[in-house]
Design an enzyme around this catalytic site. Sequence first.
Site, short mmCIF file in Angstrom:
data_model
loop_
_atom_site.label_atom_id
_atom_site.label_comp_id
_atom_site.label_asym_id
_atom_site.label_seq_id
_atom_site.Cartn_x
_atom_site.Cartn_y
_atom_site.Cartn_z
N ASP A 64 32.03 115.32 77.41
CA ASP A 64 31.09 115.38 76.29
C ASP A 64 29.71 115.67 76.83
O ASP A 64 28.84 114.80 76.86
CB ASP A 64 31.13 114.06 75.49
N LYS A 93 38.88 117.03 79.00
CA LYS A 93 38.88 117.32 77.55
C LYS A 93 37.59 118.05 77.21
O LYS A 93 36.50 117.56 77.48
CB LYS A 93 38.97 116.02 76.75
N ASP A 97 39.98 120.05 72.48
CA ASP A 97 39.99 119.13 71.34
C ASP A 97 39.14 119.71 70.20
O ASP A 97 37.99 119.32 70.03
CB ASP A 97 39.40 117.79 71.85
N LEU A 98 39.73 120.65 69.47
CA LEU A 98 38.97 121.30 68.39
C LEU A 98 39.46 120.89 67.00
O LEU A 98 38.87 121.29 66.00
CB LEU A 98 39.02 122.84 68.54
N LYS A 99 40.55 120.14 66.92
CA LYS A 99 41.04 119.58 65.64
C LYS A 99 41.06 120.62 64.52
O LYS A 99 40.38 120.48 63.51
CB LYS A 99 40.18 118.38 65.23
N LEU A 100 41.90 121.63 64.70
CA LEU A 100 41.96 122.70 63.70
C LEU A 100 42.51 122.19 62.36
O LEU A 100 43.42 121.35 62.33
CB LEU A 100 42.82 123.87 64.20
N HIS A 101 41.97 122.73 61.27
CA HIS A 101 42.41 122.34 59.91
C HIS A 101 42.03 123.48 58.98
O HIS A 101 40.87 123.60 58.58
CB HIS A 101 41.71 121.03 59.51
N ASP A 102 43.00 124.36 58.66
CA ASP A 102 42.72 125.51 57.79
C ASP A 102 44.06 125.97 57.22
O ASP A 102 45.08 125.29 57.42
CB ASP A 102 42.02 126.61 58.62
N ASN A 148 48.07 130.51 58.08
CA ASN A 148 47.91 131.82 58.73
C ASN A 148 46.70 131.83 59.68
O ASN A 148 46.79 132.33 60.80
CB ASN A 148 47.75 132.89 57.63
N THR A 192 39.78 107.64 63.71
CA THR A 192 39.56 106.19 63.90
C THR A 192 38.19 105.76 63.38
O THR A 192 37.91 104.58 63.28
CB THR A 192 39.71 105.77 65.38
N ARG A 230 38.25 101.42 78.04
CA ARG A 230 37.15 100.90 78.86
C ARG A 230 37.71 100.02 79.96
O ARG A 230 38.48 99.09 79.68
CB ARG A 230 36.20 100.03 78.00
N ARG A 271 32.49 108.30 78.81
CA ARG A 271 31.29 107.73 79.44
C ARG A 271 31.53 106.80 80.63
O ARG A 271 30.72 106.82 81.57
CB ARG A 271 30.42 107.08 78.37
O1 C5P Z 1 32.84 108.14 76.10
P1 C5P Z 1 34.13 107.69 75.48
O2 C5P Z 1 35.14 107.20 76.48
O3 C5P Z 1 33.93 106.76 74.31
O4 C5P Z 1 34.72 109.06 74.88
C1 C5P Z 1 35.90 109.10 74.14
C2 C5P Z 1 36.21 110.52 73.73
O5 C5P Z 1 37.33 110.51 72.86
C3 C5P Z 1 35.10 111.24 72.97
O6 C5P Z 1 35.20 112.63 73.29
C4 C5P Z 1 35.45 111.00 71.53
O7 C5P Z 1 34.96 112.01 70.69
C5 C5P Z 1 36.97 111.04 71.60
N1 C5P Z 1 37.64 110.33 70.52
C6 C5P Z 1 37.45 108.99 70.26
N2 C5P Z 1 38.12 108.38 69.24
C7 C5P Z 1 38.94 109.09 68.48
C8 C5P Z 1 39.18 110.43 68.73
C9 C5P Z 1 38.49 111.03 69.77
O8 C5P Z 1 36.70 108.32 70.96
N3 C5P Z 1 39.61 108.48 67.54
#
Ligand code: C5P
Length: 238
Positions: A10, A33, A60-65, A68, A123, A185, A215
Amino acid sequence: MSHRPIIALDLPSREEVEKFLNNFPSTESLYVKVGMELFYQEGPEIVKWLKAAGHSVFLDLKLHDIPNTVEHAMKGLAKLGVDMTNVHAAGGIKMMEAAKRGLEAGKPDGSETPVLIAVTQLTSTSEEEMHHDQLINVSLKESVQHYAKCAETAGLNGVVSSALEVGFIKEGTSSEFVCLTPGIRPSGSDAGDQKRVMTPSEAAKIGSDYIVVGRPITQAEEPYQAYLAIKKEWNGEK
Ligand code: C5P
């Protein structure tokens, strides 16, 4: 080979990514990612560049359309050599089937079809918001389970989910169906804006198949050491 945690890049630019990757030995093949922030700044070249450097890429672009459009978009993404990508399950079974067809049609000769997973309910969506904004009147859990089953019916490999959802998603799907979980974490680290977090070893215990960590690695004083510690914990190594 032991399982690699997926590092969420990110970061706002290729320059920042280069700076970050300089913390790792050049021989270390990572699984990274690339999300909307980086992709919309740097374009497809960033994926080609990461692949050329020997890394695996989850785009990770989460397509939704409409089906086609998604099919043709996925064909293009597969040509970049992505290893994994995703769609929103809310796009429907036909859209998810089209996404898979696109990936199969576009994958480079001799390579495997990229892993395709679905986002169920984000989430960040609360049950209240789902009821109010989406007018879905079941529990959040039922909605997540339902979307996971739709993804499986469409032939997808799995879903993105909170680690807390893995148990009930796996109850309703086949043993090959995977869960990829962010919100990880290492014990004792800062949760940041994540509300419900799990450690890598807890995620492994509850059956998560892939973990995404941002992070705790990208902002660490010593990213490579942080990465190795998380990887070890994820693989259950002492
Ligand atoms: O920095 P951190 O470990 O929180 O990053 C988690 C990554 O996972 C980020 O790219 C965030 O957008 C992604 N993500 C998330 N929760 C989701 C879906 C994706 O944290 N439900």
